[in-house]
Scaffold this motif. Structure first.
Motif, PDB file in Angstrom:
ATOM      1  N   ASN A  78       0.774  -1.234   0.000  1.00  0.00           N
ATOM      2  CA  ASN A  78       0.000   0.000   0.000  1.00  0.00           C
ATOM      3  C   ASN A  78       0.810   1.290   0.000  1.00  0.00           C
ATOM      4  O   ASN A  78       0.253   2.348  -0.292  1.00  0.00           O
ATOM      5  N   LEU A  79       2.108   1.222   0.316  1.00  0.00           N
ATOM      6  CA  LEU A  79       2.868   2.455   0.483  1.00  0.00           C
ATOM      7  C   LEU A  79       4.138   2.486  -0.364  1.00  0.00           C
ATOM      8  O   LEU A  79       5.065   3.236  -0.066  1.00  0.00           O
ATOM      9  N   ARG A  80       4.161   1.695  -1.419  1.00  0.00           N
ATOM     10  CA  ARG A  80       5.360   1.648  -2.249  1.00  0.00           C
ATOM     11  C   ARG A  80       5.636   2.995  -2.933  1.00  0.00           C
ATOM     12  O   ARG A  80       6.804   3.385  -3.084  1.00  0.00           O
ATOM     13  N   ALA A  81       4.604   3.712  -3.319  1.00  0.00           N
ATOM     14  CA  ALA A  81       4.800   5.000  -3.985  1.00  0.00           C
ATOM     15  C   ALA A  81       5.248   6.068  -2.997  1.00  0.00           C
ATOM     16  O   ALA A  81       6.133   6.884  -3.299  1.00  0.00           O
ATOM     17  N   GLU A  82       4.634   6.071  -1.801  1.00  0.00           N
ATOM     18  CA  GLU A  82       4.945   7.107  -0.817  1.00  0.00           C
ATOM     19  C   GLU A  82       6.259   6.841  -0.084  1.00  0.00           C
ATOM     20  O   GLU A  82       6.989   7.779   0.238  1.00  0.00           O
ATOM     21  N   LEU A  83       6.544   5.570   0.199  1.00  0.00           N
ATOM     22  CA  LEU A  83       7.727   5.205   0.987  1.00  0.00           C
ATOM     23  C   LEU A  83       8.511   4.112   0.259  1.00  0.00           C
ATOM     24  O   LEU A  83       8.629   2.980   0.738  1.00  0.00           O
ATOM     25  N   PRO A  84       9.089   4.418  -0.897  1.00  0.00           N
ATOM     26  CA  PRO A  84       9.722   3.373  -1.709  1.00  0.00           C
ATOM     27  C   PRO A  84      10.896   2.693  -1.033  1.00  0.00           C
ATOM     28  O   PRO A  84      11.073   1.476  -1.128  1.00  0.00           O
ATOM     29  N   GLY A  85      11.730   3.467  -0.318  1.00  0.00           N
ATOM     30  CA  GLY A  85      12.882   2.860   0.346  1.00  0.00           C
ATOM     31  C   GLY A  85      12.456   1.867   1.409  1.00  0.00           C
ATOM     32  O   GLY A  85      12.997   0.758   1.494  1.00  0.00           O
ATOM     33  N   LEU A  86      11.479   2.236   2.219  1.00  0.00           N
ATOM     34  CA  LEU A  86      10.990   1.343   3.266  1.00  0.00           C
ATOM     35  C   LEU A  86      10.274   0.140   2.677  1.00  0.00           C
ATOM     36  O   LEU A  86      10.364  -0.974   3.209  1.00  0.00           O
ATOM     37  N   ALA A  87       9.579   0.336   1.565  1.00  0.00           N
ATOM     38  CA  ALA A  87       8.904  -0.783   0.904  1.00  0.00           C
ATOM     39  C   ALA A  87       9.911  -1.798   0.380  1.00  0.00           C
ATOM     40  O   ALA A  87       9.700  -3.018   0.494  1.00  0.00           O
ATOM     41  N   ILE A  88      11.006  -1.328  -0.214  1.00  0.00           N
ATOM     42  CA  ILE A  88      12.045  -2.247  -0.691  1.00  0.00           C
ATOM     43  C   ILE A  88      12.664  -2.997   0.480  1.00  0.00           C
ATOM     44  O   ILE A  88      12.874  -4.211   0.427  1.00  0.00           O
ATOM     45  N   ALA A  89      12.958  -2.264   1.565  1.00  0.00           N
ATOM     46  CA  ALA A  89      13.515  -2.908   2.745  1.00  0.00           C
ATOM     47  C   ALA A  89      12.548  -3.939   3.318  1.00  0.00           C
ATOM     48  O   ALA A  89      12.959  -5.028   3.729  1.00  0.00           O
ATOM     49  N   SER A  90      11.266  -3.618   3.326  1.00  0.00           N
ATOM     50  CA  SER A  90      10.252  -4.542   3.852  1.00  0.00           C
ATOM     51  C   SER A  90      10.244  -5.846   3.070  1.00  0.00           C
ATOM     52  O   SER A  90      10.032  -6.923   3.637  1.00  0.00           O
ATOM     53  N   HIS A  91      10.471  -5.746   1.776  1.00  0.00           N
ATOM     54  CA  HIS A  91      10.458  -6.933   0.924  1.00  0.00           C
ATOM     55  C   HIS A  91      11.587  -7.891   1.270  1.00  0.00           C
ATOM     56  O   HIS A  91      11.487  -9.094   1.005  1.00  0.00           O
ATOM     57  N   LYS A 166       6.718  11.867   2.667  1.00  0.00           N
ATOM     58  CA  LYS A 166       6.512  11.164   1.403  1.00  0.00           C
ATOM     59  C   LYS A 166       7.706  11.422   0.478  1.00  0.00           C
ATOM     60  O   LYS A 166       8.240  12.530   0.441  1.00  0.00           O
ATOM     61  N   ALA A 167       8.102  10.395  -0.233  1.00  0.00           N
ATOM     62  CA  ALA A 167       9.280  10.503  -1.099  1.00  0.00           C
ATOM     63  C   ALA A 167       9.079  11.582  -2.148  1.00  0.00           C
ATOM     64  O   ALA A 167       8.074  11.592  -2.853  1.00  0.00           O
ATOM     65  N   GLU A 168      10.048  12.487  -2.243  1.00  0.00           N
ATOM     66  CA  GLU A 168      10.012  13.515  -3.275  1.00  0.00           C
ATOM     67  C   GLU A 168      10.983  13.195  -4.393  1.00  0.00           C
ATOM     68  O   GLU A 168      11.076  13.919  -5.374  1.00  0.00           O
ATOM     69  N   GLY A 169      11.724  12.088  -4.219  1.00  0.00           N
ATOM     70  CA  GLY A 169      12.688  11.634  -5.208  1.00  0.00           C
ATOM     71  C   GLY A 169      12.934  10.146  -5.038  1.00  0.00           C
ATOM     72  O   GLY A 169      12.395   9.510  -4.131  1.00  0.00           O
ATOM     73  N   PRO A 170      13.761   9.564  -5.870  1.00  0.00           N
ATOM     74  CA  PRO A 170      14.031   8.128  -5.803  1.00  0.00           C
ATOM     75  C   PRO A 170      14.691   7.723  -4.487  1.00  0.00           C
ATOM     76  O   PRO A 170      15.456   8.492  -3.898  1.00  0.00           O
ATOM     77  N   GLN A 171      14.384   6.512  -4.054  1.00  0.00           N
ATOM     78  CA  GLN A 171      14.982   5.927  -2.858  1.00  0.00           C
ATOM     79  C   GLN A 171      15.367   4.491  -3.159  1.00  0.00           C
ATOM     80  O   GLN A 171      14.749   3.837  -3.994  1.00  0.00           O
ATOM     81  N   GLN A 172      16.381   4.006  -2.447  1.00  0.00           N
ATOM     82  CA  GLN A 172      16.820   2.630  -2.656  1.00  0.00           C
ATOM     83  C   GLN A 172      17.265   2.010  -1.337  1.00  0.00           C
ATOM     84  O   GLN A 172      17.581   2.707  -0.366  1.00  0.00           O
ATOM     85  N   PHE A 173      17.284   0.695  -1.330  1.00  0.00           N
ATOM     86  CA  PHE A 173      17.766  -0.079  -0.185  1.00  0.00           C
ATOM     87  C   PHE A 173      18.464  -1.310  -0.731  1.00  0.00           C
ATOM     88  O   PHE A 173      17.993  -1.935  -1.683  1.00  0.00           O
ATOM     89  N   SER A 174      19.599  -1.645  -0.120  1.00  0.00           N
ATOM     90  CA  SER A 174      20.340  -2.825  -0.538  1.00  0.00           C
ATOM     91  C   SER A 174      20.851  -3.539   0.700  1.00  0.00           C
ATOM     92  O   SER A 174      21.167  -2.904   1.712  1.00  0.00           O
ATOM     93  N   LYS A 175      20.934  -4.849   0.619  1.00  0.00           N
ATOM     94  CA  LYS A 175      21.277  -5.659   1.786  1.00  0.00           C
ATOM     95  C   LYS A 175      22.146  -6.833   1.355  1.00  0.00           C
ATOM     96  O   LYS A 175      21.897  -7.455   0.325  1.00  0.00           O
ATOM     97  N   VAL A 176      23.155  -7.142   2.150  1.00  0.00           N
ATOM     98  CA  VAL A 176      23.998  -8.310   1.920  1.00  0.00           C
ATOM     99  C   VAL A 176      23.706  -9.322   3.022  1.00  0.00           C
ATOM    100  O   VAL A 176      23.719  -8.979   4.210  1.00  0.00           O
ATOM    101  N   GLY A 177      23.449 -10.564   2.614  1.00  0.00           N
ATOM    102  CA  GLY A 177      23.218 -11.631   3.578  1.00  0.00           C
ATOM    103  C   GLY A 177      23.924 -12.898   3.152  1.00  0.00           C
ATOM    104  O   GLY A 177      24.412 -13.003   2.017  1.00  0.00           O
ATOM    105  N   THR A 178      23.979 -13.836   4.061  1.00  0.00           N
ATOM    106  CA  THR A 178      24.669 -15.090   3.750  1.00  0.00           C
ATOM    107  C   THR A 178      23.823 -16.018   2.875  1.00  0.00           C
ATOM    108  O   THR A 178      24.311 -17.051   2.412  1.00  0.00           O
ATOM    109  N   ARG A 179      22.557 -15.654   2.673  1.00  0.00           N
ATOM    110  CA  ARG A 179      21.690 -16.385   1.746  1.00  0.00           C
ATOM    111  C   ARG A 179      20.603 -15.425   1.289  1.00  0.00           C
ATOM    112  O   ARG A 179      20.573 -14.265   1.703  1.00  0.00           O
TER     113      ARG A 179
END
Length: 299
Positions: A78-91, A166-179
């Motif tokens: 529901n909030l991918r457009a408004e909070l893209p960075g948090l939505a990516i992290a949530s995934h 609310k995001a006014e520009g692009p946001q990103q999230f990246s994560k490194v894990g052992t799997r």
């Protein structure tokens, strides 16, 4: 161990005031693990599952008020457009079952440096709404983390919601894990562009005693983008600028060696993620700018 089960927010605040050592539990995805492994044995558990207000969110004109117990799945849906960075992290959080139960409030309450929500909240410049029977206050996310698994909450306070612009520009999230799934981050990185203020914010997870921002990297990049007129002309960020930004992000880390990775690996990985997320977000910004100004007019 006593189990407190308030039926309303007012009852929850009263219970927390009467029992300041009570450990709140909602999704339970962090607390139950600690109890099951006998890492924690609280005198009281404060069950917040019947407090419906914590599962609600409100999208305002400029910001989102996100209830502390809104599941990660709902953020993604529901909030991918408004909070893209948090939505990516949530995934990236654990499994579908845990994403259906866990929420941002639990990440904040536990304050583990490996919490997936923290880099996105830092990059977005969120505020944590803390409430007690004495009243409410908003804690800037930069002031929230006070030590290893410690936060700025008073003993009688509970997290009610998180306020995020609310995001006014692009946001990103990246994560490194052992799997690829069901994994605690070896390290994580969040980045958000704020075109209205011509600034960039970062967030680093699992690479220092607390979640942190790479402030020197932000200052360098903000100056480079401003001096080069990048916000106006939409030029590609030069490799030298991207490399310096990445190096400064890596230098902002203060990691440890543990079973998931070495300190040197964490620094290296944060630098790689910083360079990549900067490239991804800036390309998105350039694409949106070109779509709005196809003839290269001023933004």
């Amino acid at each position: 161990m006593d189990f407190l089960r308030p039926a309303s927010w007012e009852e929850a605040l009263a219970a927390k005031a009467a029992h300041p050592t009570a450990v709140p539990i909602a999704g339970g995805t962090d607390v139950m693990v600690e109890i099951n492994f006998d890492h924690r044995r609280p005198e009281y558990l404060l069950d917040l599952n019947r407090v419906g207000d914590l599962y609600e969110w409100e999208v305002g004109e400029d910001s989102v008020r996100l209830g502390a117990s809104v599941p990660y799945t709902r953020i993604m849906e529901n909030l991918r457009a408004e909070l893209p960075g948090l939505a990516i992290a949530s995934h990236t959080v654990a499994s579908p079952q845990i994403r259906n139960r866990g929420g941002v409030g639990g990440n904040l309450g536990t304050a583990s440096p490996a919490g997936d929500a923290h880099p996105a909240l830092l990059a977005a410049g969120a505020e944590v709404e803390a409430v007690s029977v004495r009243g409410s206050r908003r804690i800037p996310i930069d002031d929230f983390y006070t030590g290893v698994k410690r936060n700025a909450l008073a003993p009688d306070e509970l997290i009610r919601s998180v306020h995020i612009k609310k995001a006014e520009g692009p946001q990103q999230f990246s994560k490194v894990g052992t799997r690829n799934a069901m994994v605690i981050a070896v390290c994580a990185f969040g980045l958000a562009l704020h075109p209205e203020t011509r600034t960039v914010r970062t967030g680093i997870g699992s690479a220092a005693p607390t979640p942190v921002r790479a402030r020197a990297a932000e200052e360098f990049l903000n100056a480079a983008l401003d001096e080069g007129g990048f916000w106006e002309n939409g030029k590609i960020i030069t490799p030298s600028v991207a490399k310096q930004f990445a190096d400064l992000c890596a230098a902002a880390c203060n990691p440890i060696d543990d079973v998931r990775g070495t300190a040197n690996y964490r620094r290296h990985a944060v630098g790689v993620m910083a360079r990549r997320t900067l490239t991804w977000t800036w390309e998105s910004y350039r694409g949106a700018r070109h779509a709005s100004h196809p003839k290269g007019g001023a933004a």
